[in-house]
Design a protein around this motif. Structure first.
Motif, PDB file in Angstrom:
ATOM      1  N   THR A 135      -4.238 -18.211  22.392  1.00  0.00           N
ATOM      2  CA  THR A 135      -3.451 -17.182  21.717  1.00  0.00           C
ATOM      3  C   THR A 135      -1.776 -17.391  22.222  1.00  0.00           C
ATOM      4  O   THR A 135      -1.781 -18.315  23.763  1.00  0.00           O
ATOM      5  N   LEU A 136      -1.387 -16.286  22.086  1.00  0.00           N
ATOM      6  CA  LEU A 136      -0.462 -16.242  23.069  1.00  0.00           C
ATOM      7  C   LEU A 136       0.180 -15.640  24.613  1.00  0.00           C
ATOM      8  O   LEU A 136       1.113 -16.111  24.752  1.00  0.00           O
ATOM      9  N   ASP A 137      -0.820 -15.248  24.546  1.00  0.00           N
ATOM     10  CA  ASP A 137      -1.442 -14.983  25.775  1.00  0.00           C
ATOM     11  C   ASP A 137      -1.624 -16.518  27.057  1.00  0.00           C
ATOM     12  O   ASP A 137      -1.142 -17.040  28.227  1.00  0.00           O
ATOM     13  N   ASP A 138      -1.256 -17.541  26.413  1.00  0.00           N
ATOM     14  CA  ASP A 138      -2.098 -18.819  27.593  1.00  0.00           C
ATOM     15  C   ASP A 138       0.172 -19.492  27.252  1.00  0.00           C
ATOM     16  O   ASP A 138      -0.334 -20.631  27.948  1.00  0.00           O
ATOM     17  N   LEU A 139       0.499 -19.312  26.177  1.00  0.00           N
ATOM     18  CA  LEU A 139       1.666 -19.604  26.123  1.00  0.00           C
ATOM     19  C   LEU A 139       2.988 -19.550  27.330  1.00  0.00           C
ATOM     20  O   LEU A 139       3.256 -18.455  27.127  1.00  0.00           O
ATOM     21  N   THR A 140       2.176 -19.540  28.508  1.00  0.00           N
ATOM     22  CA  THR A 140       2.784 -18.905  29.780  1.00  0.00           C
ATOM     23  C   THR A 140       4.374 -20.052  29.975  1.00  0.00           C
ATOM     24  O   THR A 140       3.809 -21.675  30.155  1.00  0.00           O
ATOM     25  N   THR A 172       2.925 -19.992  14.109  1.00  0.00           N
ATOM     26  CA  THR A 172       1.771 -18.729  14.673  1.00  0.00           C
ATOM     27  C   THR A 172       1.037 -19.330  15.141  1.00  0.00           C
ATOM     28  O   THR A 172       0.356 -19.822  14.843  1.00  0.00           O
ATOM     29  N   ALA A 173       0.809 -17.643  16.206  1.00  0.00           N
ATOM     30  CA  ALA A 173      -0.269 -17.724  17.070  1.00  0.00           C
ATOM     31  C   ALA A 173      -0.254 -16.660  17.165  1.00  0.00           C
ATOM     32  O   ALA A 173      -0.003 -15.816  17.052  1.00  0.00           O
ATOM     33  N   PRO A 174      -1.810 -16.688  17.174  1.00  0.00           N
ATOM     34  CA  PRO A 174      -2.258 -15.239  17.203  1.00  0.00           C
ATOM     35  C   PRO A 174      -2.263 -14.693  18.626  1.00  0.00           C
ATOM     36  O   PRO A 174      -1.850 -15.277  20.009  1.00  0.00           O
ATOM     37  N   ASP A 175      -2.266 -12.968  18.630  1.00  0.00           N
ATOM     38  CA  ASP A 175      -2.456 -11.997  19.849  1.00  0.00           C
ATOM     39  C   ASP A 175      -4.153 -12.415  20.787  1.00  0.00           C
ATOM     40  O   ASP A 175      -4.442 -12.901  20.162  1.00  0.00           O
ATOM     41  N   ALA A 176      -3.654 -11.379  21.789  1.00  0.00           N
ATOM     42  CA  ALA A 176      -5.431 -11.070  22.424  1.00  0.00           C
ATOM     43  C   ALA A 176      -6.253 -10.579  21.055  1.00  0.00           C
ATOM     44  O   ALA A 176      -7.494 -10.990  21.436  1.00  0.00           O
ATOM     45  N   ARG A 177      -5.870  -9.881  20.385  1.00  0.00           N
ATOM     46  CA  ARG A 177      -6.409  -9.112  19.417  1.00  0.00           C
ATOM     47  C   ARG A 177      -6.894  -9.850  18.852  1.00  0.00           C
ATOM     48  O   ARG A 177      -7.120  -9.682  16.918  1.00  0.00           O
ATOM     49  N   GLY A 178      -6.636 -11.044  17.894  1.00  0.00           N
ATOM     50  CA  GLY A 178      -6.467 -11.838  17.274  1.00  0.00           C
ATOM     51  C   GLY A 178      -5.642 -11.364  14.920  1.00  0.00           C
ATOM     52  O   GLY A 178      -5.901 -12.152  14.676  1.00  0.00           O
ATOM     53  N   VAL A 179      -3.761 -10.381  15.787  1.00  0.00           N
ATOM     54  CA  VAL A 179      -3.347 -10.673  15.374  1.00  0.00           C
ATOM     55  C   VAL A 179      -2.292 -11.342  14.831  1.00  0.00           C
ATOM     56  O   VAL A 179      -1.697 -12.184  16.724  1.00  0.00           O
ATOM     57  N   ARG A 180      -2.084 -12.386  13.814  1.00  0.00           N
ATOM     58  CA  ARG A 180      -1.276 -13.374  13.803  1.00  0.00           C
ATOM     59  C   ARG A 180      -0.116 -12.523  13.886  1.00  0.00           C
ATOM     60  O   ARG A 180       0.346 -11.754  12.862  1.00  0.00           O
ATOM     61  N   HIS A 181       1.064 -14.085  14.637  1.00  0.00           N
ATOM     62  CA  HIS A 181       2.681 -14.173  14.917  1.00  0.00           C
ATOM     63  C   HIS A 181       3.258 -15.240  14.341  1.00  0.00           C
ATOM     64  O   HIS A 181       2.747 -15.600  15.039  1.00  0.00           O
ATOM     65  N   ALA A 196       9.076 -16.049  22.211  1.00  0.00           N
ATOM     66  CA  ALA A 196       9.296 -14.590  21.414  1.00  0.00           C
ATOM     67  C   ALA A 196       8.889 -15.098  20.176  1.00  0.00           C
ATOM     68  O   ALA A 196       8.647 -16.260  19.957  1.00  0.00           O
ATOM     69  N   VAL A 197       8.213 -13.647  19.928  1.00  0.00           N
ATOM     70  CA  VAL A 197       8.006 -13.347  18.784  1.00  0.00           C
ATOM     71  C   VAL A 197       8.391 -13.576  17.710  1.00  0.00           C
ATOM     72  O   VAL A 197       9.841 -12.284  18.043  1.00  0.00           O
TER      73      VAL A 197
END
Length: 199
Positions: A135-140, A172-181, A196-197
């Motif tokens: 997810t996006l949270d993993d992209l630190t 395209t990547a999902p956030d923690a809720r599964g919503v893709r951005h 960045a989203v």
């Protein structure tokens, strides 16, 4: 207060420590706190970093300077590994060196048969486990390399970098809720700096 380099001290050969400072100098544009921590870990001053960058630029632009492939060998020594690699229709050689600051990564230089350098960046070390990227949270910052992000969030599209040592990816990547951005990530020397989203 940061110490100044001693003008009377003989200049030592440009080596692996100096190259790490050059890499950090460019990364400081995006992640000054991480660079500050790394600088302290290496036991060097801001002045040392500036001096390493000055010397590197002088090497790059010297009319009597070595070719890029020979320059890296003179700075880093004999590569830890040298591998033949085929990219599309082209054969190249991948040379890798360890850098103490990033033990799970290797500094890789791709060279053409004529010795020209095609690419120079950080990649995951052989045998080192890749980071979990879901997810996006993993992209630190500093968590992954260009190829790892491109594989995890395929299909990814390359974006033009803002400097010679920078690369970008659109994916395209999902956030923690599964919503893709729709996202854009920027890499310096192959290492993730920021995401960045785009929506």
């Amino acid at each position: 207060m940061d110490r100044m380099p001693d003008p009377k001290r003989p200049t030592s050969p440009f080596g692996p420590l100096d190259l790490q400072l050059v890499l950090l100098r460019r990364m400081a544009d995006h992640n000054p706190d991480l660079v500050e921590d790394a600088r302290h870990e290496l036991g060097v001053s801001i002045a040392d970093m500036r001096e390493a960058n000055r010397r590197w630029q002088a090497m790059l632009h010297s009319p009597r300077g070595r070719a890029a492939a020979a320059r890296y060998r003179s700075v880093l020594g004999t590569p830890e590994s040298t591998t033949r690699r085929r990219i599309g229709d082209l054969d190249c050689e991948a040379r890798q060196w360890p850098l103490p600051l990033w033990p799970d990564l290797r500094f890789e230089v791709l060279t053409a048969p004529n010795g020209a350098v095609w690419n120079e960046w950080l990649v995951r070390a052989p045998g080192a486990p890749p980071p979990p990227l879901h997810t996006l949270d993993d992209l630190t910052p500093w968590s992954c390399t260009v190829d790892e992000a491109a594989r995890a969030f395929a299909p990814a599209r390359p974006l033009e970098g803002t400097a010679p040592t920078r690369w970008g990816l659109a994916f395209t990547a999902p956030d923690a809720r599964g919503v893709r951005h729709q996202c854009a990530a920027e890499f310096t020397w192959g290492l993730l700096q920021r995401t960045a989203v785009r929506e």
